[in-house]
Scaffold this motif. Structure first.
Motif, mmCIF file in Angstrom:
data_model
loop_
_atom_site.group_PDB
_atom_site.id
_atom_site.type_symbol
_atom_site.label_atom_id
_atom_site.label_comp_id
_atom_site.label_asym_id
_atom_site.label_seq_id
_atom_site.Cartn_x
_atom_site.Cartn_y
_atom_site.Cartn_z
ATOM 1 N N MET A 1 5.137 12.292 2.903
ATOM 2 C CA MET A 1 4.137 13.164 2.864
ATOM 3 C C MET A 1 2.728 12.915 3.540
ATOM 4 O O MET A 1 2.656 11.747 3.439
ATOM 5 C CB MET A 1 4.190 12.959 0.629
ATOM 6 C CG MET A 1 2.708 13.613 0.273
ATOM 7 S SD MET A 1 2.973 13.159 -1.194
ATOM 8 C CE MET A 1 1.945 11.486 -0.718
ATOM 9 N N SER B 1 -1.829 10.669 8.423
ATOM 10 C CA SER B 1 -2.455 10.680 6.734
ATOM 11 C C SER B 1 -3.214 9.333 6.158
ATOM 12 O O SER B 1 -3.074 8.483 7.065
ATOM 13 C CB SER B 1 -0.913 10.169 6.276
ATOM 14 O OG SER B 1 -1.163 10.491 4.782
ATOM 15 N N SER C 1 6.108 19.362 0.390
ATOM 16 C CA SER C 1 6.519 17.629 0.595
ATOM 17 C C SER C 1 7.650 17.794 -0.690
ATOM 18 O O SER C 1 8.011 17.950 -1.021
ATOM 19 C CB SER C 1 5.700 16.325 -0.216
ATOM 20 O OG SER C 1 3.702 17.133 0.972
ATOM 21 N N ASP C 2 8.273 16.012 -0.181
ATOM 22 C CA ASP C 2 9.325 15.597 -0.364
ATOM 23 C C ASP C 2 8.466 15.266 -1.896
ATOM 24 O O ASP C 2 8.231 14.442 -2.775
ATOM 25 C CB ASP C 2 9.817 14.158 0.158
ATOM 26 C CG ASP C 2 10.944 13.414 -0.728
ATOM 27 O OD1 ASP C 2 10.237 12.549 -1.342
ATOM 28 O OD2 ASP C 2 12.149 13.837 0.080
ATOM 29 N N GLU D 1 9.192 12.056 -3.683
ATOM 30 C CA GLU D 1 7.205 10.586 -2.975
ATOM 31 C C GLU D 1 6.505 11.147 -3.669
ATOM 32 O O GLU D 1 5.340 10.942 -4.259
ATOM 33 C CB GLU D 1 7.758 10.985 -0.896
ATOM 34 C CG GLU D 1 6.762 10.181 -0.604
ATOM 35 C CD GLU D 1 6.410 10.398 0.652
ATOM 36 O OE1 GLU D 1 5.399 9.884 1.440
ATOM 37 O OE2 GLU D 1 7.488 10.425 1.393
ATOM 38 N N GLU E 1 6.226 9.874 -7.199
ATOM 39 C CA GLU E 1 5.978 8.478 -7.413
ATOM 40 C C GLU E 1 4.500 8.425 -6.844
ATOM 41 O O GLU E 1 4.127 7.679 -7.832
ATOM 42 C CB GLU E 1 6.747 7.330 -5.970
ATOM 43 C CG GLU E 1 6.074 6.140 -6.146
ATOM 44 C CD GLU E 1 7.261 5.165 -4.950
ATOM 45 O OE1 GLU E 1 6.481 4.343 -4.844
ATOM 46 O OE2 GLU E 1 7.646 6.228 -4.267
ATOM 47 N N PHE E 2 3.874 9.345 -6.076
ATOM 48 C CA PHE E 2 2.401 9.172 -5.557
ATOM 49 C C PHE E 2 1.738 8.923 -7.347
ATOM 50 O O PHE E 2 0.807 9.068 -7.317
ATOM 51 C CB PHE E 2 2.118 10.018 -4.638
ATOM 52 C CG PHE E 2 0.428 10.232 -4.274
ATOM 53 C CD1 PHE E 2 -0.217 8.843 -4.321
ATOM 54 C CD2 PHE E 2 0.463 11.586 -4.773
ATOM 55 C CE1 PHE E 2 -1.689 9.396 -4.125
ATOM 56 C CE2 PHE E 2 -1.224 11.310 -4.487
ATOM 57 C CZ PHE E 2 -2.026 10.084 -4.212
#
Length: 98
Positions: free
Chosen positions: A1, A41, A73-74, A77, A80-81
């Motif tokens: 991401m 990023s 995006s994954d 990931e 979690e973000f």
């Protein structure tokens, strides 16, 4: 991401977080420059720190997730973000189709 950047929206008291990458290429897209998933990023830790600072200053009370297409995006990931933001997600701007 890849997080392309952030912007503070003072009108709506929100931190806008822009995630790079899009597989859909919608007509009329407002952020074509974010289609490329390989945009460098922003450091995620800087985003967390920025959000805390803006919340303490009472400038923001919500987060908007925009793109590109955040759901390209994954998923793990991204999840979690979002969990680590510790702020209400008021908007997830997406054009994801099943």
């Amino acid at each position: 991401m890849n997080i392309a950047g952030t912007e503070v929206n003072l009108k709506y008291h929100a931190l806008e977080i822009y995630i790079a990458g899009c597989k859909g290429y919608c007509d009329g897209c407002q952020n074509k420059e974010l289609w490329d998933p390989d945009i460098p990023s922003v450091d995620i830790n800087n985003i967390y720190a920025k959000l805390i600072h803006l919340q303490e200053a009472r400038l923001v009370n919500a987060v908007w997730i925009l793109g590109g297409e955040p759901l390209d995006s994954d998923y793990l990931e991204l999840a979690e973000f979002l969990q680590n933001l510790h702020a209400p997600i008021k908007m997830l701007w997406t054009h994801f189709e099943l």
